[in-house]
Design a protein around this motif. Structure first.
Motif, short mmCIF file in Angstrom:
data_model
loop_
_atom_site.label_atom_id
_atom_site.label_comp_id
_atom_site.label_asym_id
_atom_site.label_seq_id
_atom_site.Cartn_x
_atom_site.Cartn_y
_atom_site.Cartn_z
N ARG A 29 0.83 -1.21 0.00
CA ARG A 29 0.00 0.00 0.00
C ARG A 29 0.86 1.25 0.00
NH1 ARG A 29 -5.10 -1.78 1.54
NH2 ARG A 29 -5.88 0.13 0.55
N VAL A 30 0.25 2.35 -0.42
CA VAL A 30 0.93 3.66 -0.45
C VAL A 30 0.32 4.52 0.64
CG1 VAL A 30 1.49 5.70 -1.83
CG2 VAL A 30 1.30 3.45 -2.94
N VAL A 31 1.14 4.91 1.60
CA VAL A 31 0.69 5.77 2.69
C VAL A 31 1.46 7.08 2.63
CG1 VAL A 31 0.56 6.05 5.20
CG2 VAL A 31 0.01 3.84 4.16
N GLY A 32 0.73 8.19 2.66
CA GLY A 32 1.35 9.50 2.59
C GLY A 32 1.38 10.18 3.94
N LEU A 33 2.42 10.97 4.17
CA LEU A 33 2.49 11.85 5.32
C LEU A 33 2.42 13.29 4.82
CD1 LEU A 33 5.26 10.44 7.73
CD2 LEU A 33 2.78 10.47 8.09
N VAL A 34 1.50 14.06 5.36
CA VAL A 34 1.37 15.46 4.99
C VAL A 34 1.34 16.29 6.27
CG1 VAL A 34 0.08 14.86 2.89
CG2 VAL A 34 -1.18 15.43 4.97
N GLY A 35 1.60 17.56 6.13
CA GLY A 35 1.58 18.46 7.28
C GLY A 35 2.36 19.71 6.96
#
Length: 264
Positions: A29-35
């Motif tokens: 799976r592709v998990v993104g971190l944003v902030g």
């Protein structure tokens, strides 16, 4: 290969940059971190590719403590594209890509036929095969970024860690890169600033603010106007992409943001 961050905290020079971060990245799976800037995204990624050791907590790789593995063993499973991934030495693009095979080699033996094909295929996939004999210092920022990504692919990782991989890339190569990431079938943890790209590319998104995970879920669950305004300080309208249905954000300035802009 599953990746899990379990209560990870990072303290540097007395400042706690990441606080009790727990995040799961299921296999394939592709998990993104944003902030926002300074929210701890890159620091969290450094714990996964072992540039930093967590002050507390554990990073697990398929149920094994990542910190207990040898560096060679972890490098055979985890490849990383960092924001500091350039080179001051004028290797050719082909030589840079071949460095991706280092964790799989012993000594200084030359690449065998299979490994040369792995490197060639990686360069083709990143549209840099025509740059093979060019010195990397002569390349544009976008070309260099694609060469470094080809090096990651040549490593044949089971986990790919990407820190702002679309930096310096034009729109075509941004879309091409993220499409490749979606099709790769490996576990991906990626930091993105562009929330619309994160929505299009990621199965799940984690939102960091002040070093803490404040939201986690599918893009549709997480990328909502209330959270965007609270975390990023901008007003946003969410619309569905006409082809994919993925949420896309249209921004407008809040009153507070307008006031800040007038003082810049």
């Amino acid at each position: 290969m599953d990746l899990r961050m379990d209560g990870v905290s990072v303290t540097v020079d007395g400042a706690e940059l990441v606080r009790e971060l727990s995040l799961e990245v299921p296999g394939g799976r592709v998990v993104g971190l944003v902030g926002p800037n300074g929210s701890g995204k890159s620091t969290a990624l450094r714990c996964v590719y072992r540039a930093l050791r967590p002050s507390r907590g554990t990073v697990w790789l398929d149920g094994r403590d990542l910190g207990a593995l040898s560096l060679r063993e972890s490098a055979r499973s985890v490849a990383a594209l960092t924001q500091e991934g350039g080179s001051d030495l004028d290797f050719t693009a082909a030589e840079i890509v071949a460095l991706g095979r280092t964790p799989h080699q012993r000594g200084n033996r030359p690449l065998d036929a299979r490994e040369r094909e792995v490197c060639r295929s990686a360069m083709e996939r990143m549209d840099v095969a025509h740059l093979a004999d060019r010195g990397v210092l002569s390349l544009s920022g976008g070309e260099r970024q694609r060469v470094l990504l080809a090096r990651c692919l040549a490593q044949e990782p089971r986990v790919l860690v990407l820190d702002e991989p679309t930096n310096h890339l034009d729109v075509r190569h941004q879309v091409g890169l993220l499409s490749l990431v979606r099709r790769a079938g490996i576990t991906v943890l990626v930091v993105l600033h562009d929330l619309n790209l994160a929505s299009a590319a990621c199965d799940r998104v984690g939102v960091l603010s002040g070093g803490r995970l404040v939201a986690s879920g599918t893009p549709r669950e997480v990328l909502v106007p209330e959270l965007i305004e609270r975390v990023f300080g901008v007003a946003a309208t969410v619309v569905a992409h006409p082809r994919t249905g993925a949420p896309q954000l249209l921004y407008s300035l809040t009153d507070e943001t307008e006031k800040e802009g007038r003082t810049l």
